[in-house]
Design an enzyme around this catalytic site. Structure first.
Site, mmCIF file in Angstrom:
data_model
loop_
_atom_site.group_PDB
_atom_site.id
_atom_site.type_symbol
_atom_site.label_atom_id
_atom_site.label_comp_id
_atom_site.label_asym_id
_atom_site.label_seq_id
_atom_site.Cartn_x
_atom_site.Cartn_y
_atom_site.Cartn_z
ATOM 1 N N PHE A 101 0.808 -1.220 0.000
ATOM 2 C CA PHE A 101 0.000 0.000 0.000
ATOM 3 C C PHE A 101 0.839 1.267 0.000
ATOM 4 O O PHE A 101 0.375 2.338 -0.395
ATOM 5 C CB PHE A 101 -0.962 -0.001 1.195
ATOM 6 C CG PHE A 101 -0.379 0.427 2.516
ATOM 7 C CD1 PHE A 101 -0.606 1.695 3.015
ATOM 8 C CD2 PHE A 101 0.376 -0.454 3.274
ATOM 9 C CE1 PHE A 101 -0.090 2.085 4.244
ATOM 10 C CE2 PHE A 101 0.888 -0.075 4.500
ATOM 11 C CZ PHE A 101 0.659 1.198 4.986
ATOM 12 N N LYS A 102 2.110 1.159 0.395
ATOM 13 C CA LYS A 102 2.969 2.343 0.425
ATOM 14 C C LYS A 102 3.150 2.948 -0.969
ATOM 15 O O LYS A 102 3.452 4.135 -1.101
ATOM 16 C CB LYS A 102 4.333 1.987 1.019
ATOM 17 C CG LYS A 102 4.276 1.248 2.363
ATOM 18 C CD LYS A 102 3.722 2.105 3.475
ATOM 19 C CE LYS A 102 3.554 1.341 4.774
ATOM 20 N NZ LYS A 102 4.769 1.018 5.488
ATOM 21 N N ASP A 103 2.972 2.137 -2.024
ATOM 22 C CA ASP A 103 3.089 2.670 -3.383
ATOM 23 C C ASP A 103 2.081 3.781 -3.658
ATOM 24 O O ASP A 103 2.343 4.677 -4.463
ATOM 25 C CB ASP A 103 2.866 1.556 -4.427
ATOM 26 C CG ASP A 103 4.001 0.558 -4.479
ATOM 27 O OD1 ASP A 103 5.171 0.966 -4.293
ATOM 28 O OD2 ASP A 103 3.739 -0.636 -4.702
#
Length: 502
Positions: free
Chosen positions: A115-117
């Site tokens: 999810f950091k993308d």
């Protein structure tokens, strides 16, 4: 739109300065002085837009010193079909468990499968534009402490970005083999990766100390550099996360799952509190959220805090199969405390000082009442996590990772304890293939597992038939570039050496 430090009411900066600087000089975090308010009419307009359109609207309301053209450029370059596989980088998936439909917000379709993308593909664009506005001519040195996913996503986002250098620290025994291989094989001429002999909290504390050491900052200044951050302490990291909760709500309405104005619950597996804080900020803007369900693993400092009002990091640290949540110091909780104290920087500083000096603090009865009315905290251990992965796979053939499973498990606890059947959005934060060993043990009998991580990926595909993300499949034959390991107290010198600063 201006921003304050959570620990110094006198510090007021623009959005560009908040993003470029990353953290206040006093160690506080930057927060907006006010939040835009979205009416039913605003949400009806957002229904008609795609993800990029919704992102542009939200960013324009917070980044008032960015032009429309600059925001458009950031969004169009970050959320491409090439990077995320479709025009919607954060799609909803639907699965059933125990007779309940789960609305699963898949946030892991980007280049590093986490999810950091969603934030770290756009942060480099925010940062380079911010640097031109505020520190023209300087190179930004991005310091990152990671429990696994942030590091790779930041490295991928910032690789070969002009006028930036990025140094990532991770706990040597605190990330999955896949996460370690992702980081140590990273390409790019401006990237450095180093393990530390300690846990994530040691890495995070070490990075924050480097940020706030005047002697080190002076050395960077003399070399035309400045520190910035890609951790969620940077407002440019947190802001993009607000978008996907708003977009998910619009997608639920468009899919006929809810009607406009209906409340939802949000379920988030969290360690550093940034991902769930973004949903709280969305609610301040007008997103109708009934309950924030905070899901922890055995490192349940947050769920204890929600129940008791006491935050105490003086406890056993567990290394779990959901390593991105193996955290005992939840940095972004500081922003929530600031908001709930009536934007009182003195109160926030007092609490953060107590955490730093004695490792614990207790909030006022008023703040505790506000937290318990809005938040639910729960946790599960590794065995429960694996059992949830298996139950979801056996019931509906849906394969999830170890962090998403924690969220599903705690959501089930919440429903059983409260009877609340409000439609809920569950944040799915990583591809199951990033944690192949644990997921494979959960869905198979756990015997005769391959020893090699990539053989486990192939075995998991055989068992589940869930597609292997291309970025992970491509890692198999890549050779490691980085193998450094350092002591925590050597981190400052390591940074200076990596930058060739004497």
């Amino acid at each position: 739109m201006l921003y304050n430090s959570t620990q110094n009411a006198a510090e007021v900066v623009s959005a560009a300065q908040a993003i470029a600087q990353g953290i206040s000089k006093d160690g506080g975090l930057f927060v907006p002085q006010e939040f835009p308010k979205y009416s039913a009419e605003t949400f009806n307009e957002l229904l008609k837009l795609d993800y990029k359109g919704r992102a542009k609207k939200v960013f324009a309301d917070f980044l008032s010193d960015f032009t429309e053209e600059e925001i458009n450029d950031c969004v169009e370059n970050a959320y491409t079909k090439e990077k995320f596989g479709s025009d919607n980088p954060a799609p909803l998936a639907y699965a059933k468990l125990n007779g309940r439909e789960l609305n699963i917000l898949e946030l892991w379709h980007g280049p590093t499968c986490a999810f950091k993308d969603m934030a770290l593909q756009i942060l480099p664009h925010f940062l380079t534009k911010s640097l031109k506005k505020t520190y023209d001519g300087k190179d930004a040195v991005i310091l990152v402490a990671t429990s696994g996913d942030t590091g790779k996503a930041a490295l991928e986002g910032f690789k070969d970005v002009d006028h930036t250098k990025i140094i990532v620290f991770y706990p040597v025994d605190g990330v999955s083999p896949m996460q370690k291989h992702q980081m140590n094989t990273q390409e790019g001429n401006n990237v450095t990766v180093c393990a530390i002999k300690g846990n994530f909290d040691d890495a995070q504390t070490g990075v924050k100390k480097i940020f706030t050491t005047p002697e080190i900052s002076a050395k960077l200044e003399a070399n035309n550099m400045l520190f910035s951050s890609a951790n969620s302490i940077n407002w440019g990291r947190l802001l993009p996360q607000i978008v996907y909760y708003i977009s998910a709500y619009c997608d639920l309405v468009n899919a006929g799952k809810i009607a406009m104005g209906d409340k939802i619950n949000v379920v988030v597996p969290t360690g550093n509190f940034g991902n769930i804080l973004a949903s709280y900020y969305a609610s301040i803007m007008g997103l109708p959220i009934n309950k924030f369900i905070c899901a922890s693993n055995s490192n349940n400092v947050l769920s204890d805090f929600i129940k008791t009002g006491v935050y105490d990091k003086n406890r056993h640290f567990y290394t779990t199969i959901s390593p991105s949540m193996d955290i005992l110091v939840s940095s972004n909780l500081e922003r929530l405390l600031y908001k709930l104290s009536g934007n009182n920087a003195d109160t926030t500083k007092e609490l953060m000082t107590a955490l730093k000096t004695v490792g614990k603090y207790e909030v006022s009865d008023e703040i505790k009442a506000e937290i318990t009315s809005k938040f639910f905290g729960g946790f599960c251990n590794d065995e429960q996590t694996k059992a949830t992965i298996k139950a979801l796979f056996d019931t509906d053939n849906y394969l999830c990772d170890t962090h998403t499973a924690v969220a599903v498990n705690v959501y089930e606890q919440y429903v059983e304890q409260t009877g609340d059947t409000t439609p809920s959005v569950i944040a799915s934060t990583a591809s199951p293939y990033k944690f192949s060993k644990a997921v494979l043990e959960a869905v198979s009998d756990g015997t005769n597992l391959p020893e090699n991580e990539f053989d486990m990926v192939e075995k998991l595909f055989e068992v589940s038939n869930a597609p292997v993300p291309a970025p992970l499949a491509a890692l198999k034959d890549k050779k490691a570039r980085f193998s450094d390991v350092t002591e925590v107290n050597s981190m400052p010198q390591y940074v200076l050496d990596a930058l060739n600063i004497k």
